[in-house]
Write a protein that holds these residues in place. Structure first.
Motif, PDB file in Angstrom:
ATOM      1  N   ALA A   1      -0.506  -0.305   2.839  1.00 25.52           N
ATOM      2  CA  ALA A   1      -0.795   1.130   2.933  1.00 25.52           C
ATOM      3  C   ALA A   1      -2.291   1.398   2.770  1.00 25.52           C
ATOM      4  O   ALA A   1      -2.877   2.211   3.494  1.00 25.52           O
ATOM      5  N   LYS A   2      -2.926   0.688   1.816  1.00 24.02           N
ATOM      6  CA  LYS A   2      -4.363   0.864   1.613  1.00 24.02           C
ATOM      7  C   LYS A   2      -5.139   0.467   2.871  1.00 24.02           C
ATOM      8  O   LYS A   2      -6.104   1.135   3.260  1.00 24.02           O
ATOM      9  N   ASN A   3      -4.713  -0.609   3.501  1.00 29.09           N
ATOM     10  CA  ASN A   3      -5.379  -1.061   4.721  1.00 29.09           C
ATOM     11  C   ASN A   3      -5.198  -0.049   5.847  1.00 29.09           C
ATOM     12  O   ASN A   3      -6.131   0.205   6.625  1.00 29.09           O
ATOM     13  N   ALA A   4      -4.000   0.525   5.913  1.00 33.12           N
ATOM     14  CA  ALA A   4      -3.742   1.528   6.948  1.00 33.12           C
ATOM     15  C   ALA A   4      -4.628   2.764   6.747  1.00 33.12           C
ATOM     16  O   ALA A   4      -5.147   3.331   7.718  1.00 33.12           O
ATOM     17  N   ILE A   5      -4.837   3.164   5.511  1.00 37.48           N
ATOM     18  CA  ILE A   5      -5.700   4.317   5.218  1.00 37.48           C
ATOM     19  C   ILE A   5      -7.146   4.015   5.617  1.00 37.48           C
ATOM     20  O   ILE A   5      -7.846   4.864   6.159  1.00 37.48           O
ATOM     21  N   SER A   6      -7.584   2.792   5.370  1.00 34.34           N
ATOM     22  CA  SER A   6      -8.971   2.430   5.689  1.00 34.34           C
ATOM     23  C   SER A   6      -9.241   2.400   7.182  1.00 34.34           C
ATOM     24  O   SER A   6     -10.397   2.495   7.610  1.00 34.34           O
ATOM     25  N   THR A   7      -8.188   2.265   7.991  1.00 37.30           N
ATOM     26  CA  THR A   7      -8.366   2.231   9.445  1.00 37.30           C
ATOM     27  C   THR A   7      -8.066   3.574  10.104  1.00 37.30           C
ATOM     28  O   THR A   7      -8.143   3.696  11.322  1.00 37.30           O
TER      29      THR A   7
ATOM     30  N   GLU B   1      -4.721  15.961  -0.772  1.00 32.91           N
ATOM     31  CA  GLU B   1      -3.377  16.225  -0.266  1.00 32.91           C
ATOM     32  C   GLU B   1      -3.237  15.940   1.220  1.00 32.91           C
ATOM     33  O   GLU B   1      -2.158  16.098   1.780  1.00 32.91           O
ATOM     34  N   SER B   2      -4.306  15.534   1.861  1.00 36.90           N
ATOM     35  CA  SER B   2      -4.283  15.462   3.324  1.00 36.90           C
ATOM     36  C   SER B   2      -3.717  14.154   3.864  1.00 36.90           C
ATOM     37  O   SER B   2      -3.352  14.081   5.029  1.00 36.90           O
ATOM     38  N   ILE B   3      -3.615  13.108   3.023  1.00 38.97           N
ATOM     39  CA  ILE B   3      -3.224  11.786   3.518  1.00 38.97           C
ATOM     40  C   ILE B   3      -1.819  11.445   3.031  1.00 38.97           C
ATOM     41  O   ILE B   3      -1.512  11.557   1.842  1.00 38.97           O
ATOM     42  N   SER B   4      -0.987  11.031   3.959  1.00 38.59           N
ATOM     43  CA  SER B   4       0.348  10.530   3.605  1.00 38.59           C
ATOM     44  C   SER B   4       0.614   9.258   4.398  1.00 38.59           C
ATOM     45  O   SER B   4       0.080   9.061   5.490  1.00 38.59           O
ATOM     46  N   VAL B   5       1.447   8.394   3.823  1.00 35.42           N
ATOM     47  CA  VAL B   5       1.763   7.105   4.437  1.00 35.42           C
ATOM     48  C   VAL B   5       3.264   7.008   4.652  1.00 35.42           C
ATOM     49  O   VAL B   5       4.051   7.275   3.728  1.00 35.42           O
ATOM     50  N   THR B   6       3.645   6.652   5.870  1.00 34.35           N
ATOM     51  CA  THR B   6       5.059   6.455   6.198  1.00 34.35           C
ATOM     52  C   THR B   6       5.334   4.957   6.320  1.00 34.35           C
ATOM     53  O   THR B   6       4.635   4.257   7.061  1.00 34.35           O
ATOM     54  N   ILE B   7       6.341   4.492   5.584  1.00 33.63           N
ATOM     55  CA  ILE B   7       6.712   3.075   5.615  1.00 33.63           C
ATOM     56  C   ILE B   7       8.113   2.947   6.202  1.00 33.63           C
ATOM     57  O   ILE B   7       9.069   3.532   5.674  1.00 33.63           O
ATOM     58  N   LYS B   8       8.229   2.215   7.295  1.00 34.40           N
ATOM     59  CA  LYS B   8       9.520   1.927   7.897  1.00 34.40           C
ATOM     60  C   LYS B   8       9.797   0.438   7.745  1.00 34.40           C
ATOM     61  O   LYS B   8       8.965  -0.387   8.092  1.00 34.40           O
ATOM     62  N   THR B   9      10.979   0.114   7.225  1.00 34.13           N
ATOM     63  CA  THR B   9      11.306  -1.291   6.983  1.00 34.13           C
ATOM     64  C   THR B   9      12.234  -1.881   8.037  1.00 34.13           C
ATOM     65  O   THR B   9      12.427  -3.100   8.070  1.00 34.13           O
ATOM     66  N   SER B  10      12.824  -1.018   8.873  1.00 33.77           N
ATOM     67  CA  SER B  10      13.706  -1.530   9.920  1.00 33.77           C
ATOM     68  C   SER B  10      13.506  -0.702  11.192  1.00 33.77           C
ATOM     69  O   SER B  10      13.171   0.490  11.114  1.00 33.77           O
ATOM     70  N   PRO B  11      13.693  -1.300  12.350  1.00 40.65           N
ATOM     71  CA  PRO B  11      14.085  -2.705  12.562  1.00 40.65           C
ATOM     72  C   PRO B  11      12.961  -3.690  12.225  1.00 40.65           C
ATOM     73  O   PRO B  11      13.213  -4.881  12.083  1.00 40.65           O
ATOM     74  N   ALA B  12      11.707  -3.197  12.127  1.00 43.63           N
ATOM     75  CA  ALA B  12      10.585  -4.047  11.727  1.00 43.63           C
ATOM     76  C   ALA B  12       9.694  -3.235  10.795  1.00 43.63           C
ATOM     77  O   ALA B  12       9.693  -2.006  10.816  1.00 43.63           O
ATOM     78  N   LEU B  13       8.962  -3.955   9.964  1.00 42.17           N
ATOM     79  CA  LEU B  13       8.064  -3.280   9.023  1.00 42.17           C
ATOM     80  C   LEU B  13       6.959  -2.570   9.795  1.00 42.17           C
ATOM     81  O   LEU B  13       6.274  -3.146  10.623  1.00 42.17           O
ATOM     82  N   GLU B  14       6.773  -1.290   9.459  1.00 40.65           N
ATOM     83  CA  GLU B  14       5.750  -0.476  10.116  1.00 40.65           C
ATOM     84  C   GLU B  14       5.145   0.480   9.100  1.00 40.65           C
ATOM     85  O   GLU B  14       5.871   1.187   8.394  1.00 40.65           O
TER      86      GLU B  14
END
Length: 467
Positions: free
Chosen positions: A264-270, A71-84
């Motif tokens: 998202a998987k890549n972001a978790i690995s880093t 439960e400790s990991i969450s991913v935030t995806i922003k699509t605007s103004p740029a993908l983050e």
């Protein structure tokens, strides 16, 4: 003398060289904690059974993988103004079982053979770390003579600081009793203190008990470090997604947008993993012992796979950490210096920091090595005649051993006489009563090298001489 009855030629070998002393291993830690499994041949047959390993692969064979994050990991995806894509780690919900992760840091920093003592599996006790279980593992460590270092990777997640320091009090007591091992510990972080790390330091010094006789067998390190160790996640359903309306977890994201899923998987690995430093430091002990010798202070060495300390400590901050004017409980700091490395071990003191004899880790561990090595070598003389012939052999054996250490740079002095002495004999170390009672007393003095902890450069203006 042997009695000869048959005519012939007989050979007798007369020993002229003294016996030798072999140095014991100096950096063989015992990692005591929780594992996924404890199996050699049958399920559970390694529970509370110390097992010697030499690699992470061997650890996984017998004790399994890390406890997956749920439960400790969450991913935030922003699509605007740029993908983050950003990852957030909730430290309060992380798995409390750190053995596998800490072993990665141990081996990454030069660690070699070690002992694993599994006290329970991850599911036992509802995921709660138990001080009683860890003490059970400590009792098993007492039975293994080869162990020279003690640490508990999971103990930092005990629910109470009193339980944590009581556990380490018990470990230090074992070191004081056996005199052949050393305890490496971390400073406990109490959630009640929040970001006020100075309260954690005060809690450490006010809670950890002991006198110089015990505290000289332990050292503490602070703060925790962010590392490049990868998180192990459970199923994709356990990783939540925010900021992207089409998916609430990784499993859904994989079906609706495969490209975002792999981002998202890549972001978790880093993501940076926060770990206590003790396991990495023990690896540095092993590395320094192997490269230079146990008499070299294990400090001014960068921690491999470390990204940064949790807290940036300044020179002024370290003044009160390195020197404790009240109880001498010195704390060795992990610091970042620009151009020198992201996480340097910047301290080499035991918890007996105010004691001139046992202030430094390398001095204490060097004496442990010499004491244990000479003790092992001297056992061959038990029940030998307690006379001058035996004393000369014992003295020659120890003299030769200490001469080798002096030549290797472990002892101070320009001559052997300045570096050490070995005394044994009637009227020197023993009385007639000692002989009658079967005691052979040997006195050994060592001028151990000490680290240059403070290098003072004194500058002044040079006045030009009158012409």
């Amino acid at each position: 003398m042997q009695e000869y009855k048959t005519p012939g030629v007989y050979i007798e070998e007369i020993p002229k060289l003294p016996p030798s002393v072999a140095s014991v291993e100096t950096a063989i830690p015992a990692f005591i904690g929780y594992t996924e499994k404890a199996q050699w041949k049958e399920e559970g047959d390694l529970k509370l059974k110390p097992r010697r390993i030499t690699s992470l692969l061997e650890y996984e064979q017998y004790f399994g993988k890390p406890d997956p994050e749920k439960e400790s990991i969450s991913v935030t995806i922003k699509t605007s103004p740029a993908l983050e894509v950003n990852v957030k780690i909730d430290e309060t919900k992380r798995s409390k079982f750190l053995m596998h992760y800490c072993l990665q840091m141990f081996f990454a920093n030069g660690g070699g053979p070690c002992w694993i003592i599994s006290v329970e599996d991850y599911t036992t006790g509802g995921g709660i770390i138990s001080s009683a279980s860890l003490k059970g593992g400590l009792d098993e460590a007492e039975k293994i003579n080869e162990i020279t270092l003690l640490l508990f990777p999971d103990a930092i997640n005990l629910t109470a600081a009193t339980d944590y320091y009581d556990l380490y009090d018990t470990a230090i007591d074992q070191c004081r009793l056996l005199q052949d091992r050393f305890t490496v510990m971390d400073v406990y972080h109490s959630a009640e203190n929040g970001d006020n790390w100075r309260e954690d330091i005060a809690l450490f010094r006010n809670t950890l008990a002991g006198t110089t006789d015990g505290l000289k067998y332990a050292a503490a390190y602070f703060p925790r470090i962010y590392t490049g160790v990868d998180y192990v996640t459970g199923s994709d359903e356990t990783v939540k997604i925010t900021g992207f309306a089409e998916a609430q977890d990784m499993a859904t994201l994989k079906t609706v947008n495969n490209a975002y899923y792999f981002l998202a998987k890549n972001a978790i690995s880093t993501a940076q993993m926060l770990l206590p430093p003790s396991s990495a430091v023990v690896g540095i002990y092993a590395l320094v012992d192997r490269q230079k010798g146990v008499w070299k202070a294990p400090a001014n060495v960068n921690i491999d796979n470390a990204i940064r300390p949790e807290i940036l400590i300044t020179n002024r901050d370290q003044e009160s950490l390195n020197v404790d004017v009240q109880a001498g409980k010195s704390i060795n700091v992990i610091r970042k210096f620009e151009g020198a490395g992201p996480a340097l071990v910047w301290g080499a003191r035991t918890l007996a920091g105010n004691d001139n004899e046992w202030r430094y880790i390398n001095v204490r561990r060097f004496f442990i090595m010499v004491e244990e090595s000479v003790k092992n070598a001297s056992e061959q003389f038990v029940f030998e005649s307690n006379d001058r012939n035996t004393w000369i052999r014992v003295k020659g054996m120890i003299d030769n051993y200490l001469t080798q250490l002096w030549r290797a740079g472990a002892l101070m002095g320009t001559t052997e006489r300045e570096a050490f002495f070995v005394h044994v004999g009637i009227g020197e170390t023993m009385t007639e009563q000692d002989i009658l009672e079967g005691r052979m007393i040997i006195e050994i003095g060592l001028a151990a090298v000490r680290p240059a902890e403070f290098i003072i450069l004194r500058f002044m203006h040079k006045m030009m001489a009158d012409s």
